[in-house]
Design an enzyme around this catalytic site. Structure first.
Site, PDB file in Angstrom:
ATOM      1  N   ASN A 188       0.869  -1.176   0.000  1.00 57.55           N
ATOM      2  CA  ASN A 188       0.000   0.000   0.000  1.00 57.55           C
ATOM      3  C   ASN A 188       0.908   1.230   0.000  1.00 57.55           C
ATOM      4  OD1 ASN A 188      -1.789   2.047   0.475  1.00 57.55           O
ATOM      5  ND2 ASN A 188      -2.643   1.184   2.369  1.00 57.55           N
ATOM      6  N   ARG A 241      -2.721  -2.128  -3.237  1.00 56.69           N
ATOM      7  CA  ARG A 241      -3.936  -1.373  -2.935  1.00 56.69           C
ATOM      8  C   ARG A 241      -3.934  -0.076  -3.746  1.00 56.69           C
ATOM      9  NH1 ARG A 241      -5.216   3.089   1.457  1.00 56.69           N
ATOM     10  NH2 ARG A 241      -7.450   3.142   1.171  1.00 56.69           N
ATOM     11  N   HIS A 294     -12.893   2.897   0.644  1.00 61.46           N
ATOM     12  CA  HIS A 294     -12.901   1.869   1.701  1.00 61.46           C
ATOM     13  C   HIS A 294     -13.596   0.596   1.217  1.00 61.46           C
ATOM     14  CE1 HIS A 294     -12.904   5.151   5.092  1.00 61.46           C
ATOM     15  NE2 HIS A 294     -11.660   4.776   4.836  1.00 61.46           N
ATOM     16  N   ARG A 338     -11.684  15.667   8.239  1.00 56.67           N
ATOM     17  CA  ARG A 338     -12.463  16.065   7.060  1.00 56.67           C
ATOM     18  C   ARG A 338     -13.871  16.506   7.452  1.00 56.67           C
ATOM     19  NH1 ARG A 338     -11.078  10.585   4.254  1.00 56.67           N
ATOM     20  NH2 ARG A 338      -8.927  10.930   3.613  1.00 56.67           N
ATOM     21  N   ARG A 352      -9.698   9.033  20.858  1.00 58.42           N
ATOM     22  CA  ARG A 352      -9.404   8.822  22.279  1.00 58.42           C
ATOM     23  C   ARG A 352      -9.189  10.154  22.983  1.00 58.42           C
ATOM     24  NH1 ARG A 352      -5.486   3.989  20.656  1.00 58.42           N
ATOM     25  NH2 ARG A 352      -5.240   5.466  18.987  1.00 58.42           N
ATOM     26  N   GLU A 384     -14.587  -0.486  16.054  1.00 59.61           N
ATOM     27  CA  GLU A 384     -14.214  -1.735  16.728  1.00 59.61           C
ATOM     28  C   GLU A 384     -13.953  -1.549  18.210  1.00 59.61           C
ATOM     29  OE1 GLU A 384     -10.826  -3.371  14.595  1.00 59.61           O
ATOM     30  OE2 GLU A 384     -11.851  -3.021  12.706  1.00 59.61           O
ATOM     31  N   GLU A 394      -8.145  -5.018   5.653  1.00 65.40           N
ATOM     32  CA  GLU A 394      -8.092  -4.708   4.232  1.00 65.40           C
ATOM     33  C   GLU A 394      -6.963  -5.469   3.532  1.00 65.40           C
ATOM     34  OE1 GLU A 394      -8.580  -0.685   5.764  1.00 65.40           O
ATOM     35  OE2 GLU A 394      -9.337  -0.150   3.794  1.00 65.40           O
TER      36      GLU A 394
END
Ligand code: AMP
Length: 398
Positions: free
Chosen positions: A10, A91, A180, A241, A284, A334, A385
């Site tokens: 990638n 990728r 994605h 963004r 976080r 997650e 991925e």
């Protein structure tokens, strides 16, 4: 090592990530990252056999970085000559409408990916460099490109069409592409398996919430809508963004604020989202600030969850009813039980409910976190991925 392996690459604008994967059993044998290519001091981290090896040095370009990676493989293992590498999987973020599926790399394909640079100016230039160098360094195995956009090529025209003058949209290839895609594909497959239903019989909403974030609506196993558009800027509020915004804000900032188009581009992509709202793009840190009573951080989280809610609601409309599953994935999806509880709590009117204890469980396994009487199964499915790219690459070369 007899299992077939795939080297997944990638290549970004100033980074190259790689993983040597055994697609059949899903093991990541070795992995690493080259960072700060072209800067005064770059970093390479190579991981193998439970150890991480780091080197700092000036890395001139992608070729230099990848050659260093090969040296690290030689020095610390595994031995690539004995690793049964059957292909290299790359990728690629933007495949336009040209690439609806993984494709064997040829000179012509590299040229086509280069031609798509105007649609992905932040990503495709690095991919092209990575492809050119990797083909030189691994000349004896097939190279396969796997696109973030391919999964969304099944969207109907009503989802991908922007209401612009038709000729303008056609001339400049302006449409919703979605990004994605390998993550949404991997996760929707596993979500179907987790609830024990064939993929083609499932309607799903997948929430990929990391530093970049996107939602997809999946009908009978195929993508029918997604929140990212011509570029990854559209849709959800993200780390830095804006996501959806009235396009007239651009005209206003340009005319009244004196900002250039490039400055607005940078503002919307790099200085907005959670960072713009409360100064921090890492979730976080945002949650830490909320605990300290920071009002801006609280508003940032509320704006984030409200946008997510609007997409889930509208995608239930797109799917024509409640989906079989709503699945959370990526860094925030997650790991962050609080965001999951906040969003699903707002869907109580549809009979969608979490099991509070299951929601708190931390695990790397796909799992159902909804209450037994919830009208929709809510899941957490860790994304991968690289594994998806390695599988699609192996599938292709077979
Ligand atoms: P990704 O882009 O998928 O790597 O996700 C990055 C985002 O996930 C960052 O905003 C992180 O703060 C967030 N994240 C990662 N781990 C956790 C965690 N344990 N709890 C909350 N957020 C997390």
């Amino acid at each position: 090592m007899s299992n077939q392996t795939v080297l997944v690459i990638n290549a970004g604008s100033s980074t190259v990530k790689y993983q040597l994967i055994s697609p059949t059993d899903g093991t990541a044998i070795a992995s690493g990252i080259v960072e700060k290519i072209g800067e005064d001091l770059g970093i390479i981290e190579h991981k193998f056999g439970g150890h991480a090896y780091t080197e700092t040095l000036k890395i001139d370009d992608h070729g230099h970085g990848l050659r260093k990676v090969l040296e690290l493989f030689e020095q610390y293992g595994p031995n690539l000559a004995e690793a049964n590498v059957v292909a290299v999987g790359h990728r690629i973020v933007q495949g336009g409408s040209v690439f609806p599926k993984p494709t064997l790399v040829t000179d012509e394909v590299v040229e086509q990916i280069r031609e798509l640079i105007p649609l992905a100016p932040l990503h495709n230039p690095g991919h092209v460099k990575g492809l050119e160098v990797a083909r030189e360094l691994f000349p004896d195995v097939p190279h396969v490109v796997v696109f973030d956009t391919s999964f969304f090529q099944t969207m109907p025209a009503e989802s991908y069409t922007y209401a612009l003058p038709k000729a303008v949209a056609e001339k400049f290839s302006i449409r919703r592409y979605g990004f994605h895609g390998t993550s949404h594909q991997f996760v929707s497959n596993l979500a179907a398996q987790t609830i024990g239903k064939p993929l083609e019989e499932t309607d799903q909403i997948v929430l990929h919430i990391g530093s970049g974030a996107s939602v997809s609506a999946i009908k009978n196993g195929k993508a029918v809508d997604t929140s990212m558009g011509l570029t990854p800027l559209e849709g959800l509020v993200m780390g830095t963004r804006t996501g959806d915004i009235d396009p007239a804000v651009v005209f206003h900032l340009y005319r009244e604020g004196g900002y250039s188009i490039d400055e607005i581009d940078t503002m919307f992509n790099k200085q907005s989202g959670l960072k713009g709202l409360c100064g921090h793009n890492d979730f976080r840190e945002v949650l830490g600030l909320i605990e300290e009573g920071n009002e801006d951080a609280k508003v940032a989280l509320d704006v984030f969850v409200h946008r997510l809610l609007k997409y889930v609601g509208s995608y239930m409309g797109v799917l024509g009813g409640l989906p079989d599953t709503i699945t959370f994935t990526a860094g925030v999806g997650e790991n962050n039980a609080m965001v999951r509880a906040d969003l699903i709590g707002r869907l109580a009117g549809f009979g969608i409910k979490l099991d509070p204890e299951l929601n708190e469980v931390r695990s790397k396994e796909p799992r159902i976190i909804s209450a037994p009487d919830s009208t929709v199964k809510v899941l957490v499915v860790p994304t991968n991925e690289e594994l998806e790219i390695s599988r699609q690459t192996l599938e292709f070369v077979k």
